[in-house]
Design an enzyme around this catalytic site. Structure first.
Site, PDB file in Angstrom:
ATOM      1  N   CYS A  66       0.837  -1.205   0.000  1.00 13.36           N
ATOM      2  CA  CYS A  66       0.000   0.000   0.000  1.00 13.36           C
ATOM      3  C   CYS A  66       0.875   1.260   0.000  1.00 13.36           C
ATOM      4  O   CYS A  66       1.570   1.538   0.977  1.00 13.36           O
ATOM      5  CB  CYS A  66      -0.903  -0.039   1.239  1.00 13.36           C
ATOM      6  SG  CYS A  66      -1.775   1.486   1.607  1.00 13.36           S
ATOM      7  N   CYS A  69       0.161   3.716   2.784  1.00 14.73           N
ATOM      8  CA  CYS A  69       0.645   3.161   4.060  1.00 14.73           C
ATOM      9  C   CYS A  69       2.141   3.414   4.209  1.00 14.73           C
ATOM     10  O   CYS A  69       2.601   3.815   5.280  1.00 14.73           O
ATOM     11  CB  CYS A  69       0.384   1.660   4.131  1.00 14.73           C
ATOM     12  SG  CYS A  69      -1.348   1.177   4.099  1.00 14.73           S
TER      13      CYS A  69
END
Length: 142
Positions: A66, A69
């Site tokens: 991600c 993230c």
């Protein structure tokens, strides 16, 4: 305040008349607070939720694939230095440990979940800066 040692997992009661930032674990003698988030698995998350009292627990649910993230990781680490010792910051890799993320109802990452005495008190999804993380956490706890 009772907080879990990041090194050995022992629950430690911290005296109110001493600086909690300087606390050492009664079992392993390592520092209780390092100014950085702690990686946890399902058992570690459960232990921190059950045993932490007098401090909040902030969980970042993330995954290595991600992009947002990965972009938020240094912001989350910087927020740890501002929020500890009143808030314990944890990180849960949802790819390696999908069951707890699913049980918590995480539908998008990065996701922040704030716990007090084991119960969820606030949630947020999406990329945040360090000041936004600190502000969101402080407002949720007030």
């Amino acid at each position: 305040m009772q907080i879990v040692c990041p090194s050995c997992g022992a629950a430690n009661r911290l005296p109110e008349d001493r600086d909690p930032a300087a606390a050492k674990c009664g079992r392993c003698k390592n520092a209780i607070f390092a100014g950085a988030p702690i990686e946890v698995d399902a058992a570690g998350l459960d232990r921190h939720r059950r045993l932490t009292r007098g401090a909040a627990v902030l969980l970042d649910v993330w995954a290595p694939w991600c992009g947002p993230c990965r972009a938020m990781a240094p912001n989350y680490a910087a927020a740890a230095g501002k929020l500890e010792p009143g808030v314990r910051l944890l990180k849960l890799n949802s790819e390696a440990h999908p069951a707890p993320a699913s049980a918590l109802g995480v539908s998008g990452i990065p996701a922040l979940i704030l716990f007090r005495d084991g119960a969820v008190v606030a949630r947020s999804a999406g990329l945040m800066s360090a000041p936004q993380i600190v502000d969101w956490t402080s407002r949720a706890l007030s």
